[in-house]
Write an enzyme that holds these catalytic residues in place. Structure first.
Site, PDB file in Angstrom:
ATOM      1  CG  ASN A 151      44.271  34.916  44.224  1.00  0.00           C
ATOM      2  OD1 ASN A 151      43.913  34.606  45.070  1.00  0.00           O
ATOM      3  ND2 ASN A 151      43.942  36.088  43.544  1.00  0.00           N
ATOM      4  NE  ARG A 162      45.808  38.361  46.829  1.00  0.00           N
ATOM      5  CZ  ARG A 162      44.511  38.637  46.996  1.00  0.00           C
ATOM      6  NH1 ARG A 162      43.656  37.887  46.357  1.00  0.00           N
ATOM      7  NH2 ARG A 162      44.188  39.824  47.490  1.00  0.00           N
TER       8      ARG A 162
END
Ligand code: AMP
Length: 397
Positions: free
Chosen positions: A7, A91
């Site tokens: 992420n 992500r």
């Protein structure tokens, strides 16, 4: 399979290595201050103490190298070599209308993510930097993009259109997209497991209440509405974001504060929400403390926050023609009995009752509605990293 979940933000990078068969987290960590003086990587191998290493990280390529070094370190690492990592799940914040589910990343996917970057200028470019850095460091390892917006792409036109000239949608793609999709999908599916009914037979409202907060309506396994819009600013009152607002406030406030649109947007994004309302903090731990000490600001912020959640639940019960399950998740949803009770007490018209003992717990999966409640209300801890790992494993198998 061992899946590395990434992420990536503009100056930070969160990572987890997950065994997709056992769903165990083998190790996790965070690189902070990438490209800034004082860069630091923290890494926690499963069952061991956190290792903190302050070392220069001029860019994300170096950050990824350090992540790999941490994961493969002969004494504190969690894999013998890089070849044990089977895939990487990234992500990606905004998929626009191009992506309705997770996808294996190739050149076309990168181009499509770039094409929607003006909808998320702070996030998508940073996410792509992480993708490219991983491709460079791990050539040949499949990469998967998991989008915050994808789950909400099933919203019907009546829910995603704004009341603007239609051209704003056709020419500029101005519409409601919604965010936190990975969490809303994970939590709503888990709710169906908990009540033991088919996912595609249920009407579920998910309240993802964290620093960013959103509500979604999931009918028969598909998202039909959600509270965030073109950007994550719409909907609930959040930590520092204002949520729903009369657009005229922008002009009015600009005049009063003698600032421009950028200045007002800064107020709406960073100085508003429960932080702005309370004048105290954006953190519900501080606000609950304040509430218990009868602080007027903390009380007003919590009550306004909860009221907005109540309104969205009512709207979504109407939109779905009923509701079977209401789920609370994320930092506040999982940990604040006060917020949950304040919301639930106003849902009597839906036949909701509260099990106070169950509600007085923090951070665990539990049903918090009374035995006689007509709606199953529950706390379902979210796990976006696991959801990303699951999607990644399923796509690269
Ligand atoms: P998230 O964005 O999901 O990580 O949620 C972060 C927010 O959850 C924090 O800013 C707090 O407002 C809230 N939070 C975390 N732990 C607690 C707690 N024990 N009690 C109340 N609120 C909490």
């Amino acid at each position: 399979m061992k899946i590395l979940v990434i992420n990536c933000g503009s100056s930070s990078l969160k990572f987890q290595l997950i065994d997709s068969e056992t769903e165990e987290v083998l190790g996790k960590g965070l690189c902070e201050r990438i490209g800034i003086d004082g860069s630091v990587i923290g890494f926690t191998p499963a069952g061991k103490d956190k290792i903190v290493n302050t070392t220069p990280m001029p860019d994300h390529n170096r950050a990824i190298e350090l992540v790999i070094e941490a994961l493969t370190d002969p004494s504190t690492g969690v894999v013998g070599s890089l070849s044990e990592i089977d895939a990487v799940g990234h992500r990606i914040v905004h998929g626009g209308e191009a992506f309705t589910s997770s996808v294996v990343i190739n050149d076309d996917v990168i181009k499509a993510i770039e094409d929607v970057s003006d909808l998320a200028p702070l996030h998508n470019p940073a996410n792509l930097i992480g993708v490219r850095a991983c491709m460079k460091a791990m050539p040949g390892v499949p990469m998967v993009a998991v989008f915050d917006t994808a789950f909400h792409q099933t919203m019907p036109e009546e829910a995603y259109l704004y009341g603007l000239p239609y051209k704003a949608y056709t020419d500029y793609k101005v519409r409601r997209y919604g965010f936190h999709g990975t969490s809303h999908s994970f939590v709503s599916k888990r709710a169906a497991d908990i009540v033991g009914k088919p996912y595609d037979s249920l009407k579920i409202i998910v309240c993802h209440l964290g620093n960013g907060a959103s509500v979604s309506a999931v009918k028969n396994g598909k998202c039909i509405d959600t509270s965030m819009g073109l950007t994550p600013l719409e909907g609930l009152i959040m930590g520092t974001r204002c949520g729903d607002l009369d657009p005229s406030v922008v002009e009015y406030l600009a005049g009063k504060e003698n600032t421009d649109i950028k200045g007002v947007m800064n107020i709406l994004n960073k100085q508003s929400g429960v932080f702005g309302l309370s004048g105290l903090s954006s953190d519900f731990r501080d606000l609950e403390d304040g509430y218990n000490k009868k602080d007027a600001g903390a009380t007003r912020a919590i009550m306004a926050f909860a009221y907005r959640v109540v309104k969205y639940i009512g709207a979504y019960a109407a939109a779905m023609d009923g509701v079977d399950c209401i789920c609370f998740t994320a930092g506040v949803g999982e940990n604040s009995p006060l917020v949950r009770k304040t919301v639930m007490e106003r849902l009597g018209y839906l036949g909701v009752t509260v099990d106070d003992e169950a509600n007085n717990t923090r951070g665990k999966e539990i049903r918090i509605s009374g035995a006689d409640s007509k709606v199953a209300v529950m706390v379902v801890p979210t796990n976006e990293e696991l959801a990303i790992a699951r999607d990644t494993a399923a796509l690269v198998k």
